[in-house]
Design a protein around this motif. Structure first.
Motif, mmCIF file in Angstrom:
data_model
loop_
_atom_site.group_PDB
_atom_site.id
_atom_site.type_symbol
_atom_site.label_atom_id
_atom_site.label_comp_id
_atom_site.label_asym_id
_atom_site.label_seq_id
_atom_site.Cartn_x
_atom_site.Cartn_y
_atom_site.Cartn_z
ATOM 1 N N LYS A 1 -0.434 -1.662 1.072
ATOM 2 C CA LYS A 1 -1.374 -0.933 0.227
ATOM 3 C C LYS A 1 -2.589 -1.777 -0.134
ATOM 4 C CE LYS A 1 0.375 1.258 -3.271
ATOM 5 N NZ LYS A 1 1.246 1.542 -4.431
ATOM 6 N N THR A 2 -2.411 -3.060 -0.316
ATOM 7 C CA THR A 2 -3.484 -3.911 -0.841
ATOM 8 C C THR A 2 -4.171 -4.781 0.207
ATOM 9 O OG1 THR A 2 -1.863 -5.625 -1.435
ATOM 10 C CG2 THR A 2 -2.412 -3.995 -3.118
ATOM 11 N N GLU A 3 -3.520 -5.018 1.339
ATOM 12 C CA GLU A 3 -4.082 -5.908 2.351
ATOM 13 C C GLU A 3 -4.493 -5.120 3.588
ATOM 14 O OE1 GLU A 3 -4.616 -9.185 1.971
ATOM 15 O OE2 GLU A 3 -3.858 -9.046 -0.080
ATOM 16 N N LYS A 4 -5.789 -5.154 3.918
ATOM 17 C CA LYS A 4 -6.280 -4.404 5.079
ATOM 18 C C LYS A 4 -5.695 -4.939 6.388
ATOM 19 C CE LYS A 4 -10.552 -7.100 5.583
ATOM 20 N NZ LYS A 4 -12.033 -7.031 5.648
ATOM 21 N N HIS A 5 -5.425 -6.245 6.427
ATOM 22 C CA HIS A 5 -4.835 -6.811 7.643
ATOM 23 C C HIS A 5 -3.427 -6.259 7.884
ATOM 24 C CE1 HIS A 5 -7.677 -10.464 7.088
ATOM 25 N NE2 HIS A 5 -8.234 -9.536 7.846
ATOM 26 N N ARG B 1 -2.421 -3.284 7.010
ATOM 27 C CA ARG B 1 -2.599 -1.907 7.503
ATOM 28 C C ARG B 1 -2.940 -1.911 8.983
ATOM 29 N NH1 ARG B 1 -4.974 -1.453 2.337
ATOM 30 N NH2 ARG B 1 -7.094 -1.696 3.145
ATOM 31 N N PHE B 2 -3.719 -2.894 9.412
ATOM 32 C CA PHE B 2 -4.021 -3.016 10.845
ATOM 33 C C PHE B 2 -2.752 -3.340 11.631
ATOM 34 C CE2 PHE B 2 -4.944 -5.768 14.480
ATOM 35 C CZ PHE B 2 -5.753 -4.923 15.223
ATOM 36 N N TRP C 1 -0.760 -0.183 12.150
ATOM 37 C CA TRP C 1 -1.352 0.635 13.212
ATOM 38 C C TRP C 1 -1.049 0.029 14.584
ATOM 39 C CZ3 TRP C 1 -5.180 -0.697 16.785
ATOM 40 C CH2 TRP C 1 -5.709 0.363 17.520
#
Length: 237
Positions: free
Chosen positions: A26-30, A32-33, A36
């Motif tokens: 939820k907090t770290e964009k890396h 989330r990548f 994906w």
């Protein structure tokens, strides 16, 4: 008396661990990548039939990336709590934790390349031949590419909106793209000239409507026509 240590059941420990992973996503964009990318690798694995051994290697590699990213996040959070101001040792700790993630990510790229190289190479070659031998599909894809290129150039110049006004003219780009496509499709000079004049009429309508300047329509036509010609020559349609 010594302080009582807080104890947790196995279920609570699992809950805390899952909450940690969810919070990181939820907090770290890396993170989330990574989620994906993991789904993409799993889908590709089923699509191209990797062996059990290859899947095990992929699973270990993916887990290593997730583990290092979670540790990196935990290290950064811990340092931020303790250090309220800049400290060179804190910077070193963060850089080293990030370096661990980089090493794991580079390893995953190498493993993915080795496993999927031959499989994807066959797919790309088949797709390329299919597009090259099917003009209608090529034209559709070229239109999409031209539209994306126009929107990208408009965002660079920061003028108008993606669908109206600004540099360059999207209508002129698509009109020129159609004209060049017809140039490749027909040997009839009359059809070629008629579509050329239609392109000029589209450009003129954008100017008279005060939506674009003459320079914006010319740039649009050059972008759409030039990009279409280049792609058709590359694909040898």
């Amino acid at each position: 008396m010594p302080d009582k240590k807080e104890t947790h059941t196995i279920r609570e420990s699992f809950n805390f661990a899952i909450e940690g992973v969810v919070e990181a996503i939820k907090t770290e964009k890396h993170m989330r990548f990574h989620v994906w990318a993991t789904f993409m690798v799993i889908i590709l694995s089923f699509m191209y039939g990797v062996t059990k051994s290859e899947f095990i290697i992929l699973a270990i590699t993916i887990s290593l990336v997730w583990i290092t990213e979670l540790i990196n996040t935990a290290v950064e959070s811990s340092i931020d709590i303790v250090c309220k101001s800049y400290h060179p040792l804190a910077k070193n700790a963060k850089d080293m934790a990030a370096g661990a993630v980089l090493v794991a990510a580079m390893n995953s790229l190498i493993v993915g390349y080795v496993i999927f190289d031959e499989k994807l190479d066959i797919i790309f070659r088949q797709t390329f031949e299919f597009l090259r031998n099917s003009h209608k599909h090529v034209v559709s894809i070229i239109f999409v590419i031209v539209i994306v290129a126009v929107i990208w150039v408009k965002s660079y110049h920061k003028e108008g909106t993606p669908l109206k006004g600004g540099m360059p003219s999207g209508h002129s780009a698509l009109a020129a793209s159609i004209w060049v496509n017809i140039f490749f499709l027909t040997e009839n000079i009359k059809v070629f000239l008629l579509t050329f004049f239609l392109m000029l009429m589209v450009m003129q309508s954008r100017i008279e409507g005060k939506i674009h300047t003459p320079l914006e329509t010319i740039y649009g036509a050059l972008l759409g026509g030039g990009l279409t010609y280049f792609l058709l020559v590359v694909l040898k349609v």
